[in-house]
Design a protein around this motif. Structure first.
Motif, PDB file in Angstrom:
ATOM      1  N   VAL A  90      44.993  40.584  33.172  1.00 50.67           N
ATOM      2  CA  VAL A  90      43.694  40.758  33.834  1.00 50.67           C
ATOM      3  C   VAL A  90      43.182  42.179  33.611  1.00 50.67           C
ATOM      4  O   VAL A  90      42.003  42.378  33.305  1.00 50.67           O
ATOM      5  CB  VAL A  90      43.775  40.399  35.331  1.00 50.67           C
ATOM      6  CG1 VAL A  90      42.492  40.795  36.058  1.00 50.67           C
ATOM      7  CG2 VAL A  90      44.040  38.905  35.498  1.00 50.67           C
ATOM      8  N   VAL A  94      39.637  42.945  31.737  1.00 47.70           N
ATOM      9  CA  VAL A  94      38.587  43.730  32.403  1.00 47.70           C
ATOM     10  C   VAL A  94      38.272  44.978  31.579  1.00 47.70           C
ATOM     11  O   VAL A  94      37.106  45.311  31.360  1.00 47.70           O
ATOM     12  CB  VAL A  94      39.008  44.082  33.849  1.00 47.70           C
ATOM     13  CG1 VAL A  94      38.056  45.097  34.472  1.00 47.70           C
ATOM     14  CG2 VAL A  94      39.082  42.818  34.701  1.00 47.70           C
ATOM     15  N   THR A 148      38.446  37.413  37.612  1.00 47.53           N
ATOM     16  CA  THR A 148      38.464  38.274  36.422  1.00 47.53           C
ATOM     17  C   THR A 148      37.052  38.495  35.898  1.00 47.53           C
ATOM     18  O   THR A 148      36.665  39.621  35.578  1.00 47.53           O
ATOM     19  CB  THR A 148      39.353  37.653  35.326  1.00 47.53           C
ATOM     20  OG1 THR A 148      40.658  37.453  35.856  1.00 47.53           O
ATOM     21  CG2 THR A 148      39.437  38.557  34.110  1.00 47.53           C
TER      22      THR A 148
END
Length: 181
Positions: A90, A94, A148
């Motif tokens: 994640v 990102v 996310t």
């Protein structure tokens, strides 16, 4: 008959993908056109149509390249398991979205909004296997994908905020097996 001295680009399909990617990085999908891409590589728009039947076909070619780039970055992550693996994934998704907002927009567009799900699903399967996720796989993947994507959409999000959100989401995935009182 003398040979034509027509312009020959070389690897035009690759040049078109690169020009499309450059345009998407700076301008996103808004205003994206085959004419602008053709102009960027100094060819007539008809040359674009000899390689890509329409705008969607060129965008799909760029999406395929972007997915391979994401796969390479994910494959380069240090090997971890369970929640640590999900956290690392994640964070990387990102970070990638913040570094390449046009690419992020393109991946969101290409999946109808389900952008991170293909990368998250194997991690959810692993969490379920080790007993850290009680939700059904599809539902847990959707929850993580929404979290996310939401984090990725905000460039001001810090790694600490990503961790806080993941703590809440992962806690919810685990505690979902216990009925509310």
């Amino acid at each position: 008959m003398a040979p034509r001295s027509a312009y020959h680009h070389g690897d035009l399909p690759n040049a078109l993908r690169e020009a499309a990617w450059a345009h998407l990085r700076t301008g996103g999908l808004k205003g994206f056109s085959l004419r602008a891409v053709a102009r960027a590589v100094s060819v007539d728009v008809a040359a674009v149509y000899r390689h890509y039947r329409d705008r969607a076909a060129l965008l799909q070619a760029v999406v395929d390249e972007a997915r391979r780039a994401v796969d390479r970055r994910i494959d380069a992550l240090p090997p971890t398991e369970g929640e640590d693996a999900l956290r690392a994934l994640v964070h990387e998704l990102v970070r990638l979205a913040h570094e390449e907002p046009g690419g992020h927009e393109l991946l969101v567009w290409s999946t109808g909004g389900a952008w991170p799900a293909p990368w998250l699903r194997p991690k959810v399967t692993e969490l379920r296997r080790i007993g850290r996720c009680e939700l059904p796989e599809d539902r847990a993947t959707r929850v993580l994908a929404v979290a996310t994507a939401g984090l990725a959409a905000h460039p001001e999000v810090t790694p600490a905020t990503v961790d806080d959100i993941l703590d809440a989401v992962l806690g919810g995935l685990y505690w979902a097996r216990f009925p509310a009182r």
